[in-house]
Design a protein around this motif. Sequence first.
Motif, PDB file in Angstrom:
ATOM      1  N   ALA A 172       0.834  -1.203   0.000  1.00 26.88           N
ATOM      2  CA  ALA A 172       0.000   0.000   0.000  1.00 26.88           C
ATOM      3  C   ALA A 172       0.866   1.249   0.000  1.00 26.88           C
ATOM      4  O   ALA A 172       0.597   2.222  -0.709  1.00 26.88           O
ATOM      5  CB  ALA A 172      -0.924  -0.008   1.212  1.00 26.88           C
ATOM      6  N   MET A 173       1.955   1.199   0.796  1.00 23.05           N
ATOM      7  CA  MET A 173       2.865   2.340   0.861  1.00 23.05           C
ATOM      8  C   MET A 173       3.481   2.610  -0.511  1.00 23.05           C
ATOM      9  O   MET A 173       3.573   3.766  -0.952  1.00 23.05           O
ATOM     10  CB  MET A 173       3.968   2.072   1.882  1.00 23.05           C
ATOM     11  CG  MET A 173       5.009   3.164   1.965  1.00 23.05           C
ATOM     12  SD  MET A 173       6.207   2.884   3.265  1.00 23.05           S
ATOM     13  CE  MET A 173       7.172   1.579   2.572  1.00 23.05           C
ATOM     14  N   LEU A 174       3.873   1.534  -1.192  1.00 23.79           N
ATOM     15  CA  LEU A 174       4.495   1.700  -2.504  1.00 23.79           C
ATOM     16  C   LEU A 174       3.520   2.317  -3.500  1.00 23.79           C
ATOM     17  O   LEU A 174       3.891   3.189  -4.301  1.00 23.79           O
ATOM     18  CB  LEU A 174       4.998   0.346  -3.016  1.00 23.79           C
ATOM     19  CG  LEU A 174       5.672   0.399  -4.364  1.00 23.79           C
ATOM     20  CD1 LEU A 174       6.992   1.133  -4.268  1.00 23.79           C
ATOM     21  CD2 LEU A 174       5.896  -0.992  -4.927  1.00 23.79           C
ATOM     22  N   TYR A 175       2.253   1.867  -3.437  1.00 23.60           N
ATOM     23  CA  TYR A 175       1.252   2.439  -4.341  1.00 23.60           C
ATOM     24  C   TYR A 175       1.099   3.940  -4.063  1.00 23.60           C
ATOM     25  O   TYR A 175       1.043   4.754  -4.986  1.00 23.60           O
ATOM     26  CB  TYR A 175      -0.081   1.707  -4.174  1.00 23.60           C
ATOM     27  CG  TYR A 175      -1.092   2.064  -5.224  1.00 23.60           C
ATOM     28  CD1 TYR A 175      -0.967   1.584  -6.518  1.00 23.60           C
ATOM     29  CD2 TYR A 175      -2.171   2.897  -4.942  1.00 23.60           C
ATOM     30  CE1 TYR A 175      -1.879   1.919  -7.499  1.00 23.60           C
ATOM     31  CE2 TYR A 175      -3.095   3.240  -5.912  1.00 23.60           C
ATOM     32  CZ  TYR A 175      -2.946   2.743  -7.189  1.00 23.60           C
ATOM     33  OH  TYR A 175      -3.840   3.088  -8.156  1.00 23.60           O
ATOM     34  N   GLY A 176       1.079   4.292  -2.787  1.00 26.47           N
ATOM     35  CA  GLY A 176       1.021   5.707  -2.435  1.00 26.47           C
ATOM     36  C   GLY A 176       2.228   6.466  -2.954  1.00 26.47           C
ATOM     37  O   GLY A 176       2.114   7.579  -3.473  1.00 26.47           O
ATOM     38  N   MET A 177       3.401   5.858  -2.840  1.00 25.04           N
ATOM     39  CA  MET A 177       4.619   6.510  -3.324  1.00 25.04           C
ATOM     40  C   MET A 177       4.556   6.729  -4.831  1.00 25.04           C
ATOM     41  O   MET A 177       5.008   7.761  -5.331  1.00 25.04           O
ATOM     42  CB  MET A 177       5.838   5.654  -2.984  1.00 25.04           C
ATOM     43  CG  MET A 177       6.266   5.721  -1.539  1.00 25.04           C
ATOM     44  SD  MET A 177       7.663   4.620  -1.290  1.00 25.04           S
ATOM     45  CE  MET A 177       8.133   5.071   0.371  1.00 25.04           C
ATOM     46  N   SER A 178       4.020   5.733  -5.563  1.00 27.67           N
ATOM     47  CA  SER A 178       3.961   5.876  -7.015  1.00 27.67           C
ATOM     48  C   SER A 178       3.050   7.051  -7.376  1.00 27.67           C
ATOM     49  O   SER A 178       3.355   7.817  -8.301  1.00 27.67           O
ATOM     50  CB  SER A 178       3.481   4.582  -7.667  1.00 27.67           C
ATOM     51  OG  SER A 178       2.099   4.411  -7.489  1.00 27.67           O
ATOM     52  N   LEU A 179       1.955   7.227  -6.638  1.00 29.16           N
ATOM     53  CA  LEU A 179       1.078   8.378  -6.895  1.00 29.16           C
ATOM     54  C   LEU A 179       1.785   9.682  -6.546  1.00 29.16           C
ATOM     55  O   LEU A 179       1.699  10.668  -7.286  1.00 29.16           O
ATOM     56  CB  LEU A 179      -0.211   8.249  -6.080  1.00 29.16           C
ATOM     57  CG  LEU A 179      -1.149   7.113  -6.490  1.00 29.16           C
ATOM     58  CD1 LEU A 179      -2.337   7.049  -5.540  1.00 29.16           C
ATOM     59  CD2 LEU A 179      -1.639   7.295  -7.918  1.00 29.16           C
ATOM     60  N   LEU A 180       2.515   9.690  -5.416  1.00 27.19           N
ATOM     61  CA  LEU A 180       3.232  10.907  -5.021  1.00 27.19           C
ATOM     62  C   LEU A 180       4.254  11.299  -6.078  1.00 27.19           C
ATOM     63  O   LEU A 180       4.443  12.473  -6.369  1.00 27.19           O
ATOM     64  CB  LEU A 180       3.931  10.704  -3.675  1.00 27.19           C
ATOM     65  CG  LEU A 180       3.043  10.706  -2.442  1.00 27.19           C
ATOM     66  CD1 LEU A 180       3.883  10.502  -1.200  1.00 27.19           C
ATOM     67  CD2 LEU A 180       2.277  12.017  -2.353  1.00 27.19           C
ATOM     68  N   TYR A 181       4.917  10.280  -6.645  1.00 31.70           N
ATOM     69  CA  TYR A 181       5.885  10.568  -7.706  1.00 31.70           C
ATOM     70  C   TYR A 181       5.184  11.277  -8.858  1.00 31.70           C
ATOM     71  O   TYR A 181       5.692  12.238  -9.421  1.00 31.70           O
ATOM     72  CB  TYR A 181       6.546   9.272  -8.196  1.00 31.70           C
ATOM     73  CG  TYR A 181       7.510   9.524  -9.322  1.00 31.70           C
ATOM     74  CD1 TYR A 181       8.824   9.841  -9.050  1.00 31.70           C
ATOM     75  CD2 TYR A 181       7.088   9.484 -10.647  1.00 31.70           C
ATOM     76  CE1 TYR A 181       9.717  10.105 -10.083  1.00 31.70           C
ATOM     77  CE2 TYR A 181       7.971   9.747 -11.674  1.00 31.70           C
ATOM     78  CZ  TYR A 181       9.278  10.058 -11.379  1.00 31.70           C
ATOM     79  OH  TYR A 181      10.143  10.341 -12.397  1.00 31.70           O
ATOM     80  N   GLY A 182       4.006  10.805  -9.178  1.00 32.27           N
ATOM     81  CA  GLY A 182       3.262  11.429 -10.260  1.00 32.27           C
ATOM     82  C   GLY A 182       2.892  12.864  -9.946  1.00 32.27           C
ATOM     83  O   GLY A 182       2.994  13.753 -10.794  1.00 32.27           O
ATOM     84  N   PHE A 183       2.478  13.123  -8.702  1.00 34.15           N
ATOM     85  CA  PHE A 183       2.083  14.484  -8.320  1.00 34.15           C
ATOM     86  C   PHE A 183       3.271  15.435  -8.319  1.00 34.15           C
ATOM     87  O   PHE A 183       3.182  16.566  -8.799  1.00 34.15           O
ATOM     88  CB  PHE A 183       1.460  14.485  -6.927  1.00 34.15           C
ATOM     89  CG  PHE A 183       0.068  13.927  -6.917  1.00 34.15           C
ATOM     90  CD1 PHE A 183      -0.897  14.451  -7.756  1.00 34.15           C
ATOM     91  CD2 PHE A 183      -0.267  12.883  -6.086  1.00 34.15           C
ATOM     92  CE1 PHE A 183      -2.187  13.939  -7.759  1.00 34.15           C
ATOM     93  CE2 PHE A 183      -1.551  12.371  -6.081  1.00 34.15           C
ATOM     94  CZ  PHE A 183      -2.510  12.888  -6.918  1.00 34.15           C
ATOM     95  N   ALA A 184       4.396  14.984  -7.738  1.00 31.88           N
ATOM     96  CA  ALA A 184       5.519  15.892  -7.544  1.00 31.88           C
ATOM     97  C   ALA A 184       6.499  15.863  -8.712  1.00 31.88           C
ATOM     98  O   ALA A 184       7.303  16.775  -8.855  1.00 31.88           O
ATOM     99  CB  ALA A 184       6.239  15.554  -6.247  1.00 31.88           C
ATOM    100  N   GLY A 185       6.452  14.827  -9.520  1.00 33.30           N
ATOM    101  CA  GLY A 185       7.379  14.719 -10.637  1.00 33.30           C
ATOM    102  C   GLY A 185       8.781  14.365 -10.212  1.00 33.30           C
ATOM    103  O   GLY A 185       9.702  14.372 -11.011  1.00 33.30           O
ATOM    104  N   THR A 186       8.952  14.053  -8.937  1.00 33.24           N
ATOM    105  CA  THR A 186      10.262  13.638  -8.442  1.00 33.24           C
ATOM    106  C   THR A 186      10.038  12.733  -7.245  1.00 33.24           C
ATOM    107  O   THR A 186       9.000  12.798  -6.591  1.00 33.24           O
ATOM    108  CB  THR A 186      11.116  14.846  -8.022  1.00 33.24           C
ATOM    109  OG1 THR A 186      12.306  14.351  -7.410  1.00 33.24           O
ATOM    110  CG2 THR A 186      10.395  15.727  -7.030  1.00 33.24           C
TER     111      THR A 186
END
Lengths: 510, 101
Positions: A172-186
């Motif tokens: 679940a944490m990884l899925y959240g991280m993948s979304l955060l990457y998309g939002f922040a672009g980094t």
Amino acid sequence: MVPDLGNLLGRFGAETVLALAIPAILLADLVGGRGRRGANATAVGLLALVAALLLVLFQGAADGAILTKLLVADGLAKVFRVLAIGTGIVAALAALRWGDAERGRAEFFVCLLGAVLGACLTAAANDLAMLYIAIETLSIGGYLLAGFRKARVEGSEAALKYVIFGAVSSGAMLYGMSLLYGFAGTATLTTPAGASFASLEGASGAAAGQPAFLVAVVLVFAGLAYKVAAAPFQFWCPDVYEGAPTSVAAFLAVASKGAGFAAILRFVGAVTAGTTPDVTATAGDVRVILLVMALLTMTVGNVAALRQNNAKRLLAYSAIAHAGYLLLGVAVTTAEGATAVVFYMAVYLFMTLGAFYMVGVVEKETGRADIDAFEGLGFRAPVLGVCMAVALVGLTGLPPTAGFVGKYFLLQQVFEYGGAHDSMLFFWGGVIALLNTVVSLGYYTRFLKAMYLCDLERMPKGPFRFAGVDKGLVVALTVPVLVFGVAVAGLYDVASELARGIFVAVGGGR
Amino acid sequence: MNVGLYHYLLLGAILFATGVAAVVTRRNAIGVLIGVELILNAANVNLVGFSRFSGGLDAQVFALFVIVLAAAEAAVALAIILQLFDKRTDVDVDRASSLRG
């Protein structure tokens, strides 16, 4: 880009030593032959842990330098790395004393060093990818250690529960991280220029302010809350601590939780940094989520601990409750809050390691880990009785121990925040936390009652063997609990210096 | 039809939901593990999708690491499941209940 190897080794020499020691242990075990019960592997493992501790203490500059974008060498990283390696050493000694590692010394040390390495990297991670890899390294070592004693079915069951819950929450944490990457672009949490993670723009527009950004943050919390055993991700904790070898339970209760809190501080710092309206709104939501989680965690831990008879299970619920207290310091998102967390974590290390070590000693001597096994120990083993009493008084949070001071700092931050921002939520949160401390008195005193107020007629006869090594270690773990309670000012300054740089860029909120 | 970022994210979301459903409903430990693999791959699809549409290879490297870690985690989990199977002859997560309270 060529990474600056000299700087990297200078600041992360400890991690290098740990990583190199893992193959070295296996080689040493092969060279020594199986007949020597892994004496070579033990020597290499202990040596590497001590070397790593010295390297972090004396070589690791805490100047906030960010290396290869992935790791940051600041005070927070330094203190939580010292904590992880120190706990690793105590756990290794405990395991050797009680025969927890007899299934294979080399394998035990490989798992332990792997977990310590993971904890160190978690504390220093400045990148979502690095954070995920570090947490998984810590977890995988922990899964293997939890099921290390093959003979007991409880051990296997504990390991199964740990690995299943762990895999789901880290997913679940990884899925959240993948979304955060998309939002922040980094994936970088804090850039060298100090740019805020939350206000960056990625593939789908500005990060904070979108509802899904908060969802992604909450998903990451799921993985981190699992690591620190915070509600509602605490279910594994009592079962694992009871089923795992006591030395491993102590390691998970301190090193794993410490690494988790370092990651939470850094992550919350990154998603709340910024002054744009979107970011401050998100920061406000994050604060409320953390506060509710903290209150839920401490209440669940304290109430469930009241009806436990197994000492390890009781300490597990106590560890859950303490995750709640520590989360209070994160929830206020101020530099003083981070300082309180660092201070309390250092105190918690000594109290919890001491308590677990003494439970291990009693378990080894009597073959039981019930509270009944402590009957009359205040008279049969006076040193153990006094040390246990100090650890328990500290865990309850009563003077003159450092547990009182640490809890005072945490609660002070909550009330101050409630006052400064006129937040009834934080004010009542502080009140609930105070009430929780009273509840916790109910179960910690059961140990004291068993040790000192037992029926002298029923007290088991015969001496209680308490070896000199154990005695020395227990006393060494107990003395700081008292010293920290007296030498507060100096230590608070140290903690404040170490926590500098966390939450500095957080704007005002509700 | 042009395949855009939206489609990657939708596929990721469907995989994630399927994985969570498997984790919640399966009682066999192996079934739960398969659900976890779906969750991890949902994240991978997201990462590769973002990387494809926003440039930068960071996320693709991230995805490669995730694949390696998923394999390591599965190996450890299977070893632990086998160890329990030795003593229990079943790997029902609901029946692993000698520890409770």
